[in-house]
Motif scaffolding. Sequence first.
Motif, PDB file in Angstrom:
ATOM      1  N   CYS A 209     102.140 -86.248 -22.769  1.00  0.00           N
ATOM      2  CA  CYS A 209     101.051 -87.028 -23.080  1.00  0.00           C
ATOM      3  C   CYS A 209     100.780 -87.029 -24.511  1.00  0.00           C
ATOM      4  O   CYS A 209     101.341 -86.216 -25.342  1.00  0.00           O
ATOM      5  CB  CYS A 209      99.886 -86.903 -22.562  1.00  0.00           C
ATOM      6  SG  CYS A 209      99.173 -85.365 -22.846  1.00  0.00           S
TER       7      CYS A 209
ATOM      8  N   CYS B  39      99.096 -83.746 -25.602  1.00  0.00           N
ATOM      9  CA  CYS B  39     100.175 -82.675 -25.926  1.00  0.00           C
ATOM     10  C   CYS B  39     101.161 -82.782 -26.815  1.00  0.00           C
ATOM     11  O   CYS B  39     101.389 -81.961 -27.554  1.00  0.00           O
ATOM     12  CB  CYS B  39     101.260 -82.742 -24.491  1.00  0.00           C
ATOM     13  SG  CYS B  39     100.484 -81.921 -23.061  1.00  0.00           S
TER      14      CYS B  39
ATOM     15  N   GLU C 193      96.231 -84.360 -20.959  1.00  0.00           N
ATOM     16  CA  GLU C 193      95.565 -85.671 -20.152  1.00  0.00           C
ATOM     17  C   GLU C 193      96.023 -85.595 -18.742  1.00  0.00           C
ATOM     18  O   GLU C 193      95.604 -86.262 -17.724  1.00  0.00           O
ATOM     19  CB  GLU C 193      96.072 -86.794 -20.796  1.00  0.00           C
ATOM     20  CG  GLU C 193      95.543 -87.304 -22.197  1.00  0.00           C
ATOM     21  CD  GLU C 193      96.242 -88.237 -23.072  1.00  0.00           C
ATOM     22  OE1 GLU C 193      96.881 -89.075 -22.438  1.00  0.00           O
ATOM     23  OE2 GLU C 193      96.368 -87.964 -24.301  1.00  0.00           O
TER      24      GLU C 193
END
Length: 317
Positions: A65, A68, A77
């Motif tokens: 995500c 990250c 997320e």
Amino acid sequence: MANGICRSDWHLWQGGWDWVGFVPELPAVLGHEYCGVVEEVGANVRSFEKGDRVVAPFLHGCGGCGTCAQGHQHICEDPRVAGMHYTGGMAEFTTVGRANLNLVRLPDAIPFADAAGLGCRFMTSYWGLVEHAKVGAGEWTVVYGCGGVGLAAVNIASALGSNVIAVSRTPEKLGMAKEVGAVHTITAGDKAHEEVLEYTGGGAHVAVDALGTNATWTPSFLSLRARGRLVRLGVSGQEDKGQLPLLADVMLLKELRIFGSFGMPARAYPEMLRMVESRKLTPGKLVNKRISLEEVAGELESMTDFNTVGMSVLSLE
Ligand SMILES: [Zn+2]
Ligand SMILES: [Zn+2]
């Protein structure tokens, strides 16, 4: 090998965190402060092998995500949390998904029982104080609440050179705070923040709300000097459900900065572990009880009245 028994386990066990979506998928095995030895690795794991001593943060990132990608795997997320999304550490085996991203090597010099708070309480305080508040040498730091997170905050802020004041209603917890670095302690009550203002000659540079109730949140605000930093650690309980009053004018007139801090990414562990290895940080001093797997349920029950002092650790050694 070891797993800390954290108040978050108690909240999950009580089913009391539905408003933030922290609801275990039943049946669930709790435990999010584990450490141990690698037994087996998946085909794509490059950084670890069987026999490695390891520890992991309580929340694992997906690696895919946007959050990250920015290095903030601890607030991913699509998170994977021990005890909620997979079998936790109150067991003999658990799994760590995307180990290259989420697993951390544990130095030989750190015993497993000492590392049992590094998956949640200790690292939560470390991230809040280092990444967000950026606590500096000689600054006053006041810590409200001396459970595991609070005592860890005392230990860490002190190691970073700050003068730490600990506030709690429990004398035993204040005694422990002194053992891990507090230079002064104050018994919690209506006048606690006034004592802080007086003792520090105008207020703390950093205030830590290490409990998350209104009894710790509002005095944290009122204990700060101009341009002070407030760090909020820990999710609130059933009585507040995250709805705490914000002293907006105090914030504005004193130009206060407020930080929410939730966990820590695995990539940030090495610096903290170096401080544990060199005994500047002493998480082992917070461990006052070792229990077996069979004793976990009783330990959770005893947390209901907030009377547990320091940390209880499930230890298989
Ligand atoms: Zn992610
Ligand atoms: Zn926890």
